[in-house]
Design an enzyme around this catalytic site. Structure first.
Site, mmCIF file in Angstrom:
data_model
loop_
_atom_site.group_PDB
_atom_site.id
_atom_site.type_symbol
_atom_site.label_atom_id
_atom_site.label_comp_id
_atom_site.label_asym_id
_atom_site.label_seq_id
_atom_site.Cartn_x
_atom_site.Cartn_y
_atom_site.Cartn_z
ATOM 1 N N GLU A 1 0.760 -1.290 0.076
ATOM 2 C CA GLU A 1 0.094 0.091 0.033
ATOM 3 C C GLU A 1 0.698 1.104 0.193
ATOM 4 O OE1 GLU A 1 -3.941 -1.604 2.266
ATOM 5 O OE2 GLU A 1 -2.146 -1.254 3.587
ATOM 6 N N ASP B 1 -12.097 -7.223 -2.140
ATOM 7 C CA ASP B 1 -12.804 -8.386 -1.967
ATOM 8 C C ASP B 1 -14.080 -7.981 -1.454
ATOM 9 O OD1 ASP B 1 -10.628 -8.043 0.472
ATOM 10 O OD2 ASP B 1 -12.832 -8.639 1.170
#
Ligand code: ADE
Length: 240
Positions: free
Chosen positions: A13, A199
């Site tokens: 990230e 997800d």
């Protein structure tokens, strides 16, 4: 002069941000490396805080105390809590709350931390607008504004997901945002959370996550760079 503190939980990230930074120097505090420099010309400090609320709060407080950042930005991936959100879509926080904080036995509303006057910590309006515009620039038509629900749990279960939706009305779930929001609130700093969906936080999450985490994390980093560019342009036009 703005100085952004940018927090991501995982290496994935923050790595794109670090590659794009200039004049970078680093220092370790509480076991995390803090990278100070410029991103798109804007002064920033980037840190990989590690997973979870405590890691996030520790690093957010260090950014406040040791770097005097003026704004906090949390970038990363999240599980979707709404059928409106597809994998790869972007979420900009309107506010953030905990989905695993429960003192209802003592009369507090779900999610409320005793001693805090708010249950959900509101993101800064200007930063939110700038982040939304940046997200739309990167992935037009796929940006959603709403609540981020945070907790120390990877949500990969349909029943748990439903409970979190009922308790928080969140748009996405992750593991750091509300802790950064609470830290920002206690320090009087503006914040925003930027997340890309990796997800659906249900029984499919374990399958989807490894496939999409890299794509989603990279997309979110792109938005963060675009946000820095937009904020820098704003600063320049104010000063002219
Ligand atoms: N980050 C990305 N997906 C997540 C999920 N399903 N639960 C918690 N954090 C996440």
């Amino acid at each position: 002069m703005k100085k952004l503190g940018i927090i991501g939980a995982m290496w994935l990230e923050v790595e794109t941000l670090l590659q794009r930074m200039e004049g970078t120097r680093s220092r370790k505090w509480a076991g995390s490396d803090f990278y100070e420099g410029t991103l798109e010309g804007l002064p920033v400090v980037v840190v990989q805080c590690g997973v979870g609320k405590v890691n996030a709060a520790i690093c957010a407080q260090i950014l406040c105390d040791c770097y005097q950042v003026t704004h906090l930005v949390n970038t990363g991936i999240a599980g979707s809590l709404s059928p409106k959100l597809d994998i790869g879509d972007l979420v900009v926080s309107r506010d953030a709350m905990y989905h695993d904080f429960d003192c209802r036995k003592f009369g507090y509303p779900f999610g409320k931390v005793p001693g805090m006057d708010l249950t959900a910590f509101p993101a800064d309006e200007d930063l939110m607008a700038a982040a939304f515009a940046a997200a739309e620039q990167v992935h037009p038509g796929h940006t959603h504004l709403g609540r981020v629900a945070s907790g120390d749990q990877f949500v990969a279960d349909a029943d748990l997901k439903e409970k979190i939706i009922a308790n928080t009305q969140g748009l996405c779930t992750e593991m750091e945002g509300a802790a950064i929001a609470q830290t920002a609130y206690r320090n009087g700093l503006p914040f925003v959370i930027l997340r890309a969906i990796s997800d659906k936080a249900d029984d499919s999450a374990e399958m989807d996550y490894p496939t999409f985490e890299r794509i989603a994390a990279h997309r979110c980093a792109q938005v963060t760079c675009t946000l820095a560019r937009r904020l820098k342009a704003g600063i320049e036009s104010c000063c002219q």
